[in-house]
Scaffold this motif. Structure first.
Motif, PDB file in Angstrom:
ATOM      1  N   GLY A 732      -7.392   1.425  -3.810  1.00 61.02           N
ATOM      2  CA  GLY A 732      -7.242  -0.005  -3.816  1.00 61.02           C
ATOM      3  C   GLY A 732      -8.249  -0.753  -3.657  1.00 61.02           C
ATOM      4  O   GLY A 732      -8.584  -1.827  -4.378  1.00 61.02           O
ATOM      5  N   LEU A 733      -9.046  -0.644  -2.580  1.00 61.69           N
ATOM      6  CA  LEU A 733     -10.470  -1.335  -2.185  1.00 61.69           C
ATOM      7  C   LEU A 733     -11.478  -1.218  -3.036  1.00 61.69           C
ATOM      8  O   LEU A 733     -12.172  -1.915  -3.528  1.00 61.69           O
ATOM      9  CB  LEU A 733     -10.832  -0.995  -0.936  1.00 61.69           C
ATOM     10  CG  LEU A 733      -9.800  -1.447   0.366  1.00 61.69           C
ATOM     11  CD1 LEU A 733     -10.276  -0.829   1.354  1.00 61.69           C
ATOM     12  CD2 LEU A 733      -9.753  -3.030   0.368  1.00 61.69           C
ATOM     13  N   SER A 734     -11.601   0.379  -3.422  1.00 65.13           N
ATOM     14  CA  SER A 734     -12.711   0.502  -4.511  1.00 65.13           C
ATOM     15  C   SER A 734     -12.711  -0.043  -5.961  1.00 65.13           C
ATOM     16  O   SER A 734     -13.293  -0.452  -6.422  1.00 65.13           O
ATOM     17  CB  SER A 734     -12.683   2.206  -4.828  1.00 65.13           C
ATOM     18  OG  SER A 734     -12.770   2.698  -3.355  1.00 65.13           O
ATOM     19  N   VAL A 735     -11.356  -0.065  -6.465  1.00 60.51           N
ATOM     20  CA  VAL A 735     -11.067  -0.718  -7.617  1.00 60.51           C
ATOM     21  C   VAL A 735     -11.639  -2.064  -7.816  1.00 60.51           C
ATOM     22  O   VAL A 735     -12.278  -2.593  -8.830  1.00 60.51           O
ATOM     23  CB  VAL A 735      -9.404  -0.605  -8.140  1.00 60.51           C
ATOM     24  CG1 VAL A 735      -9.112  -1.528  -9.343  1.00 60.51           C
ATOM     25  CG2 VAL A 735      -8.994   0.624  -8.236  1.00 60.51           C
ATOM     26  N   THR A 736     -11.489  -2.707  -6.774  1.00 62.32           N
ATOM     27  CA  THR A 736     -11.920  -4.268  -6.665  1.00 62.32           C
ATOM     28  C   THR A 736     -13.477  -4.392  -6.374  1.00 62.32           C
ATOM     29  O   THR A 736     -14.103  -4.982  -6.961  1.00 62.32           O
ATOM     30  CB  THR A 736     -11.116  -5.120  -5.976  1.00 62.32           C
ATOM     31  OG1 THR A 736      -9.593  -5.099  -6.623  1.00 62.32           O
ATOM     32  CG2 THR A 736     -11.641  -6.587  -6.024  1.00 62.32           C
ATOM     33  N   LEU A 737     -13.733  -3.642  -5.137  1.00 67.79           N
ATOM     34  CA  LEU A 737     -15.070  -3.930  -4.434  1.00 67.79           C
ATOM     35  C   LEU A 737     -16.260  -3.353  -5.367  1.00 67.79           C
ATOM     36  O   LEU A 737     -17.207  -4.187  -5.712  1.00 67.79           O
ATOM     37  CB  LEU A 737     -15.036  -3.440  -3.277  1.00 67.79           C
ATOM     38  CG  LEU A 737     -14.218  -3.904  -2.173  1.00 67.79           C
ATOM     39  CD1 LEU A 737     -14.465  -2.944  -0.822  1.00 67.79           C
ATOM     40  CD2 LEU A 737     -14.668  -5.478  -1.744  1.00 67.79           C
ATOM     41  N   LEU A 738     -16.064  -2.012  -6.004  1.00 65.69           N
ATOM     42  CA  LEU A 738     -17.294  -1.593  -6.683  1.00 65.69           C
ATOM     43  C   LEU A 738     -17.442  -2.366  -7.913  1.00 65.69           C
ATOM     44  O   LEU A 738     -18.599  -2.874  -8.233  1.00 65.69           O
ATOM     45  CB  LEU A 738     -16.951  -0.062  -6.930  1.00 65.69           C
ATOM     46  CG  LEU A 738     -16.794   0.689  -5.633  1.00 65.69           C
ATOM     47  CD1 LEU A 738     -16.482   2.181  -6.055  1.00 65.69           C
ATOM     48  CD2 LEU A 738     -17.922   0.590  -5.051  1.00 65.69           C
ATOM     49  N   PRO A 739     -16.493  -2.760  -8.840  1.00 65.89           N
ATOM     50  CA  PRO A 739     -16.774  -3.423 -10.038  1.00 65.89           C
ATOM     51  C   PRO A 739     -17.348  -4.939  -9.557  1.00 65.89           C
ATOM     52  O   PRO A 739     -18.238  -5.166 -10.583  1.00 65.89           O
ATOM     53  CB  PRO A 739     -15.452  -3.609 -10.804  1.00 65.89           C
ATOM     54  CG  PRO A 739     -14.552  -2.468 -10.355  1.00 65.89           C
ATOM     55  CD  PRO A 739     -14.899  -2.195  -8.959  1.00 65.89           C
ATOM     56  N   SER A 740     -16.841  -5.496  -8.702  1.00 67.32           N
ATOM     57  CA  SER A 740     -17.366  -6.923  -8.263  1.00 67.32           C
ATOM     58  C   SER A 740     -18.834  -6.853  -7.769  1.00 67.32           C
ATOM     59  O   SER A 740     -19.680  -7.686  -8.128  1.00 67.32           O
ATOM     60  CB  SER A 740     -16.307  -7.392  -7.141  1.00 67.32           C
ATOM     61  OG  SER A 740     -15.188  -7.586  -7.706  1.00 67.32           O
ATOM     62  N   LEU A 741     -19.267  -5.514  -7.178  1.00 66.15           N
ATOM     63  CA  LEU A 741     -20.333  -5.404  -6.583  1.00 66.15           C
ATOM     64  C   LEU A 741     -21.448  -5.189  -7.590  1.00 66.15           C
ATOM     65  O   LEU A 741     -22.501  -5.785  -7.677  1.00 66.15           O
ATOM     66  CB  LEU A 741     -20.566  -4.002  -5.659  1.00 66.15           C
ATOM     67  CG  LEU A 741     -21.866  -3.941  -4.945  1.00 66.15           C
ATOM     68  CD1 LEU A 741     -22.308  -5.056  -3.962  1.00 66.15           C
ATOM     69  CD2 LEU A 741     -21.817  -2.706  -4.204  1.00 66.15           C
ATOM     70  N   LEU A 742     -21.154  -4.573  -8.547  1.00 66.45           N
ATOM     71  CA  LEU A 742     -21.979  -4.314  -9.855  1.00 66.45           C
ATOM     72  C   LEU A 742     -22.158  -5.609 -10.742  1.00 66.45           C
ATOM     73  O   LEU A 742     -23.321  -5.857 -11.207  1.00 66.45           O
ATOM     74  CB  LEU A 742     -21.215  -3.325 -10.643  1.00 66.45           C
ATOM     75  CG  LEU A 742     -21.189  -1.786 -10.396  1.00 66.45           C
ATOM     76  CD1 LEU A 742     -20.619  -0.884 -11.264  1.00 66.45           C
ATOM     77  CD2 LEU A 742     -22.825  -1.360 -10.003  1.00 66.45           C
ATOM     78  N   ALA A 743     -21.151  -6.385 -10.806  1.00 70.27           N
ATOM     79  CA  ALA A 743     -21.328  -7.784 -11.341  1.00 70.27           C
ATOM     80  C   ALA A 743     -22.190  -8.670 -10.718  1.00 70.27           C
ATOM     81  O   ALA A 743     -22.654  -9.339 -11.152  1.00 70.27           O
ATOM     82  CB  ALA A 743     -19.879  -8.301 -11.622  1.00 70.27           C
TER      83      ALA A 743
END
Length: 840
Positions: A732-743
């Motif tokens: 659950g954390l990876s699904v949001t944190l990683l794409p937002s970090l890339l953006a």
């Protein structure tokens, strides 16, 4: 003194002449016992000396045998030979003596035959008439007479080889006679006479050297079988010489085959029986094929009658050969097969005569009726196993050939309507032949259903008379399949009106389903069910030509299959229930299309069918049809999604509805895993809706996944505390944190990095408080990377201001420090080890 006891040795002797004292009785008894024991010991020692001498002699003999092995296979061995051990004398030999003998004799005979042939053909001209006659005569008489002398010395194999050379010399005599004395004689006629005379002479020769009793071991074995083989040539060569044509050649072959089969039946020699059987089968088969060719090529009643005469004669010979009793060594070849060949010959004869009077394809019906007559004959001869079996096999072959011929028409009638998928609702055709499909022509006539009907009738007759025989079930299945095929092609053959043909197909489906439910045999019931499904598909494709007919056929089939599914049946219910779901989905598509609805809106009607299927499957989960109906519902849902795919908002709604169906299915205790499918469908629906609305913010796509995933992880941790935080909260954390970090790294605005940094910092604090590794690592890493992103411009400025040598120097110092620390740790470990070693 050796035999004097101690008491006697110490006894005083007294004066000479003094009277002796009276003997002691105990001393006398002891002396007698000792003398007896000494005699026994002496005898035992003598026996031991004798046995030792014998053992020493045997030892010497065995040593001599070991050092100098005795010749021959009669070496004496002590004890049993180990299993699988071969005698020393035969080690390394790969062939037995008899094989070597036969090979040498055969090779010698071949070489002699080649030499004699070369002498006759090449060196013949160097001798006169007298010399030629003398040479061939002496060689022939010698080769024929020597085997008799060899047989007297029990040299049977050598006698066989010399006798074969004599046969070659007889053939060369005939050849030489033709070249010298009869050069103008017709070659084929002379060969016919020569082969007949050679066969007779060789048969007499074989009988002469057969010996008393006629056993195989009493004389030569090859002359009589060779004479049988030679006897196949005279009539055939005579027909060629006389220019008898196909009729004469066929007659010669069949007469020869009849003689062979007669010889096989009354001969007492096993070799003659086997040879006559084989030659009769070959010669008769060639003659039969020639007669069949004549029958098929006949253009009028006269030619057909000629061929029929030959074929009927062959049939009589075959049935007669099967009728007679035969020995065990030819029973398999001579019993049923001649009758089968005779039955086929009779069918070819009578069918060939009918063919000249029947038009076109109706000739096949004539052959089939003749096959039915042969089957009736087999039924009449039920008391004779061999002829009945052969005739039944012939009839079965004829029926199979007729059905195979009609299969092309059946396949066109069933598969041809598939072409309507490219011209749906283009207009109702006038007749059933036009209804097969656009541009598809049916190759048959009314003869096709007639042939199928006769074949079905005969299959039913076999079922009636087969009783408990295993052919009964096969005949029943064949009857159902042939009746179905007849009903399918009958509207096309009769070119009935289009609506009538479609109605007949639907009615046939109903009848087959009723038959499948009422028949006792499982195989026959399954055959009827398969036929019902095939006919229903054909009816559906036929109905695509006209809109009203399509709706009516799909509605009728829905009712029929639903009723059949309600009737139950372990095999029938799953098939009919799935067929009902398919019909319902197809009907929904047809109704929406007829109403003018676009495909995306039609998808919701199909989804309704999928939902109904899921509801029905939940009711039928204890029955065999539960899982197949559920699978059919999934298929309908996929069809609905495919229909909705061109319209993104409709696809999003369809995905959401499919998720609702999956969630409802997950309420079943045996389908808890469907919750994952429901979650995936809801997420996909959200994503499609966001994409359709033009939303490009990644958090809008990731948060709908992260929030449910985190809630599921929280519940899992409460139910199972030892579970890892990576398994609970990591996804659950990876699904949001990683794409937002890339953006955030590509975003020049300050809002996303700020919000992402605050969220990551909160996750880090929560992980530190709860001592959870996954939130602590993921949140801390994200916070650090966001901070690095914010400080990146200033770091770049500082790096540009520093000298170029500074970064390598810092890196070098860092490496040195790490190396020194590592060395110190090793030194400390070594010192501790030494201290521990000095203890104690």
């Amino acid at each position: 003194m050796d035999n004097v006891p101690p008491a006697a040795a110490n006894e005083p002797t007294g004066a000479p002449g003094a009277p002796k004292a009276p003997a002691d009785p105990a001393n006398v008894r002891w002396r007698a016992s000792a003398e007896g024991e000494l005699r026994q010991i002496d005898a035992a020692l003598a026996r031991l000396d004798t046995e030792r001498a014998g053992l020493l002699a045997r030892r010497t003999h065995l040593l001599a045998q070991l050092w100098q092995p005795a010749p021959g296979p009669a070496r004496m061995t002590w004890g049993p030979r180990p299993a699988g051990q071969r005698p020393h004398a035969s080690a390394g030999r790969e062939t037995n003596p008899r094989t070597v003998q036969n090979l040498l004799l055969a090779l010698g005979g071949v070489l002699l035959a080649v030499a004699v042939t070369a002498f006759t053909v090449v060196s013949w001209g160097h001798l006169g008439i007298g010399g030629r006659s003398a040479v061939l005569g002496v060689l022939t008489l010698g080769a024929i007479g020597v085997p008799a002398l060899l047989l007297r010395r029990s040299l049977a194999a050598t006698a066989e080889a010399v006798a074969c050379l004599g046969l070659v010399l007889l053939a060369l005599d005939a050849y030489a006679l033709h070249r010298v004395a009869l050069p103008h004689t017709d070659g084929a006629g002379y060969a016919a006479v020569a082969s007949a005379m050679t066969a007779g002479v060789w048969a007499a020769y074989g009988l002469w050297l057969r010996g008393p009793g006629g056993g195989a071991a009493a004389g030569l074995r090859l002359p009589l079988p060779v004479a049988v083989v030679l006897a196949q040539l005279p009539l055939l060569l005579w027909s060629v010489s006389a220019g008898a044509g196909p009729f004469g050649t066929g007659s010669a072959l069949l007469v020869t085959a009849a003689a062979d089969l007669a010889l096989a039946s009354w001969s007492h020699a096993p070799g003659v029986r086997r040879t006559a059987t084989a030659t009769g089968a070959v010669t008769g088969g060639v003659g039969l094929l020639l007669a069949v060719r004549m029958s098929l090529a006949a253009t009028g009643p006269g030619e057909a009658a000629q061929a029929a005469g030959l074929l009927l004669a062959a049939a009589a010979v075959g049935v007669d050969a099967s009728w007679r009793p035969h020995s065990a060594d030819t029973r398999i070849m001579v019993t049923a097969w001649p009758a089968a060949a005779g039955g086929l010959a009779a069918v070819a004869a009578l069918g060939g005569m009918l063919r000249t009077g029947l038009p076109g394809q109706w000739a096949v019906l004539g052959y089939l009726l003749c096959g039915a007559a042969v089957l009736a004959s087999a039924r009449a001869l039920a008391g004779r196993a061999a002829p009945a079996t052969g005739l039944a096999a012939a009839a079965a072959a004829v029926h199979a050939a007729a059905v195979l011929w009609a299969a092309a028409g059946v396949a066109t009638a069933v598969l041809g309507p598939l072409s309507w998928t490219g011209a749906v609702w283009s207009g109702a055709p006038e007749g059933a032949r036009e209804a097969i499909g656009p541009g598809v022509s049916w190759p048959g006539t009314l003869a096709v259903p007639a042939v199928l009907a006769v074949a079905a009738t005969m299959a039913a007759a076999v079922h009636q008379y087969a009783a408990a025989h295993p052919r009964r079930s096969v005949a029943s299945c064949a009857t159902v399949a042939l009746c179905c095929a007849t009903a399918v092609v009958l509207p096309v053959a009769a070119d009935l009106p289009y609506a009538v043909g479609v109605a007949l197909l639907v009615a046939q489906t109903s009848v087959l389903l009723v038959a499948s439910a009422t028949l006792d045999s499982a195989a026959v019931s399954l055959t009827a069910l398969v036929c019902a499904v095939v006919v229903a598909l054909s009816a559906v494709f036929w109905s695509l030509a006209e809109q009203t007919v399509t709706l009516g056929v799909l509605g009728a089939l829905l009712v029929v299959f639903a009723a059949a599914a309600a009737a139950g049946g372990r095999v029938r219910q799953p098939v009919t229930a799935c067929a009902a779901v398919v019909c319902a989905a197809a009907l929904a598509v047809a109704l929406c299309t007829a109403a003018g609805l676009p495909a995306p809106r039609t998808a919701f009607a199909v989804l309704a069918v999928a939902g109904a299927a899921a509801l029905v499957a939940s009711r039928l989960r204890a029955l065999p049809a539960g899982l197949p109906v559920e699978g059919a519902g999934y298929t309908a849902a996929l069809l609905a999604l495919g229909l909705a795919a061109p319209d993104a908002p409709a696809l999003a709604t369809a995905l959401a509805l499919a998720g609702v169906i999956a969630a409802g299915t997950a309420l079943r205790p045996d389908r808890r895993s469907a919750v994952y499918a429901a979650a995936a469908l809801f997420v996909l629906a959200t994503w499609v809706r966001l994409a359709a609305s033009g939303v490009a913010v990644p958090e809008a796509y990731t948060l709908p996944v992260s929030v449910p995933a985190l809630l599921i992880g929280l519940r899992r941790r409460r139910q199972d505390p030892p579970v890892s935080s990576w398994a609970s909260y990591g996804p659950g954390l990876s699904v949001t944190l990683l794409p937002s970090l890339l953006a955030a790294w590509g975003d020049t605005h300050w809002l996303r990095p700020l919000l992402l940094g605050l969220a990551a910092f909160g996750v880090t604090l929560l992980g530190a408080r709860r001592r959870l590794q996954a939130p602590l690592v993921l949140g801390g890493t994200t916070t650090a990377l966001v901070a690095l992103h914010e400080l990146a411009p200033y770091i770049v400025q500082v790096v540009d201001a520093l000298p170029r040598w500074l970064p390598p120097a810092v890196a070098g110092l860092l490496l040195l420090a790490v190396g020194a620390t590592y060395e110190q740790r090793l030194h400390d470990a070594r010192r501790v080890r030494d201290s521990v070693g000095r203890m104690g």
